[in-house]
Write a protein that holds these residues in place. Structure first.
Motif, PDB file in Angstrom:
ATOM      1  N   GLN A 184      96.719  27.361  32.288  1.00 28.85           N
ATOM      2  CA  GLN A 184      95.586  27.889  33.053  1.00 28.85           C
ATOM      3  C   GLN A 184      95.712  27.423  34.490  1.00 28.85           C
ATOM      4  OE1 GLN A 184      93.066  29.950  31.947  1.00 28.85           O
ATOM      5  NE2 GLN A 184      92.511  30.059  34.095  1.00 28.85           N
TER       6      GLN A 184
ATOM      7  N   GLU B  16      83.942  31.769  28.027  1.00 34.21           N
ATOM      8  CA  GLU B  16      83.652  30.360  28.283  1.00 34.21           C
ATOM      9  C   GLU B  16      84.911  29.606  28.692  1.00 34.21           C
ATOM     10  OE1 GLU B  16      80.794  28.371  28.356  1.00 34.21           O
ATOM     11  OE2 GLU B  16      79.958  30.387  28.519  1.00 34.21           O
ATOM     12  N   PRO B  17      84.778  28.650  29.600  1.00 33.67           N
ATOM     13  CA  PRO B  17      85.932  27.828  29.992  1.00 33.67           C
ATOM     14  C   PRO B  17      86.343  26.912  28.848  1.00 33.67           C
ATOM     15  CG  PRO B  17      83.941  26.997  31.003  1.00 33.67           C
ATOM     16  CD  PRO B  17      83.560  28.274  30.296  1.00 33.67           C
TER      17      PRO B  17
ATOM     18  N   GLY C  91      86.244  33.343  37.209  1.00 31.29           N
ATOM     19  CA  GLY C  91      86.153  34.501  36.332  1.00 31.29           C
ATOM     20  C   GLY C  91      85.311  35.633  36.876  1.00 31.29           C
TER      21      GLY C  91
ATOM     22  N   GLU D 117      86.240  27.340  36.617  1.00 33.70           N
ATOM     23  CA  GLU D 117      86.677  28.423  35.732  1.00 33.70           C
ATOM     24  C   GLU D 117      85.657  29.560  35.691  1.00 33.70           C
ATOM     25  OE1 GLU D 117      89.303  30.243  33.006  1.00 33.70           O
ATOM     26  OE2 GLU D 117      89.569  28.491  34.276  1.00 33.70           O
ATOM     27  N   ARG D 118      84.396  29.208  35.571  1.00 35.83           N
ATOM     28  CA  ARG D 118      83.355  30.249  35.549  1.00 35.83           C
ATOM     29  C   ARG D 118      83.345  31.029  36.867  1.00 35.83           C
ATOM     30  NH1 ARG D 118      80.413  25.851  33.179  1.00 35.83           N
ATOM     31  NH2 ARG D 118      80.268  26.197  30.924  1.00 35.83           N
TER      32      ARG D 118
ATOM     33  N   THR E 280      88.372  28.249  42.714  1.00 36.07           N
ATOM     34  CA  THR E 280      87.056  28.763  43.034  1.00 36.07           C
ATOM     35  C   THR E 280      87.179  29.847  44.107  1.00 36.07           C
ATOM     36  OG1 THR E 280      84.803  28.139  43.636  1.00 36.07           O
ATOM     37  CG2 THR E 280      86.560  26.972  44.748  1.00 36.07           C
TER      38      THR E 280
ATOM     39  N   GLN F 298      85.113  23.222  34.532  1.00 35.22           N
ATOM     40  CA  GLN F 298      84.436  24.334  33.857  1.00 35.22           C
ATOM     41  C   GLN F 298      83.707  25.214  34.876  1.00 35.22           C
ATOM     42  OE1 GLN F 298      82.189  21.931  30.999  1.00 35.22           O
ATOM     43  NE2 GLN F 298      83.425  22.864  29.366  1.00 35.22           N
TER      44      GLN F 298
ATOM     45  N   SER G 277      93.151  27.989  37.885  1.00 33.51           N
ATOM     46  CA  SER G 277      91.926  28.612  38.386  1.00 33.51           C
ATOM     47  C   SER G 277      91.557  28.002  39.726  1.00 33.51           C
ATOM     48  CB  SER G 277      90.769  28.404  37.406  1.00 33.51           C
ATOM     49  OG  SER G 277      90.994  29.095  36.202  1.00 33.51           O
TER      50      SER G 277
END
Length: 175
Positions: free
Chosen positions: A81, A37-38, A22, A18-19, A85, A15, A83
């Motif tokens: 998905q 939100e993730p 984004g 993911e944030r 960092t 999570q 993702s």
């Protein structure tokens, strides 16, 4: 970097990834995407239990810096998905995760990878084109991808152009 299945204790880290992943959307005029939100921990746990969640981990602590969730859609391995960092961006992490899924898909006898993504965001459709995906014409989109696109539209993602993409895979050796 090592691609491996996610560990249950790492799900909250996904999570966080993911944030962080984004945030670059904010500078691209897509604050709603940055603020989205993730996936909830329960959803991530379902992917992990089903063996459809992998992380790219690195460093002495084997800490995840990216992750991929996969489904099977229209007979293809679907990137639900992926993702990474931002601190690990532009180092081949996403490409390695997708290559891992491609290898698994070939081993399972699948002939393609699919995904849906933003058409004009540089690290979305243009990136996927560079690693072998192509945008599908409307008449090439299967029922499963149409359902995903309908859910995305309900979620408000159609405020920006989106596309369905596909990457053909080689046949399984010996097939």
């Amino acid at each position: 970097m090592r691609i491996r299945p996610v560990r249950r204790a790492e799900l909250p880290l996904l999570q966080d990834i993911e944030r962080a992943a984004g945030e670059p959307f904010r500078a691209f005029g897509m604050a709603a995407i940055a603020d989205d939100e993730p996936p909830p921990l329960g959803v991530l746990e379902e992917y992990a239990r089903a063996g459809r969640c992998w992380v790219a981990a690195e460093g002495p602590d084997d800490r995840p810096v990216g992750y991929l969730l996969a489904d099977r859609v229209d007979g293809a391995a679907h990137v639900e998905q992926v993702s990474v960092t931002p601190a690990a961006a532009r180092r081949g992490v996403g490409r390695a995760l997708i290559a891992h899924l491609a290898d698994r898909a070939v081993a399972e006898g699948l002939d393609a990878l699919t995904l849906t993504t933003f058409a004009s965001v540089p690290w979305n459709a243009p990136y996927y084109e560079r690693i072998g995906f192509r945008t599908l014409a409307a008449d090439e989109v299967g029922e499963g991808l149409r359902e995903i696109r309908a859910r995305e539209a309900e979620h408000g993602l159609d405020r920006w152009p989106r596309v369905c993409m596909r990457r053909e895979l080689p046949a399984r050796p010996g097939a």
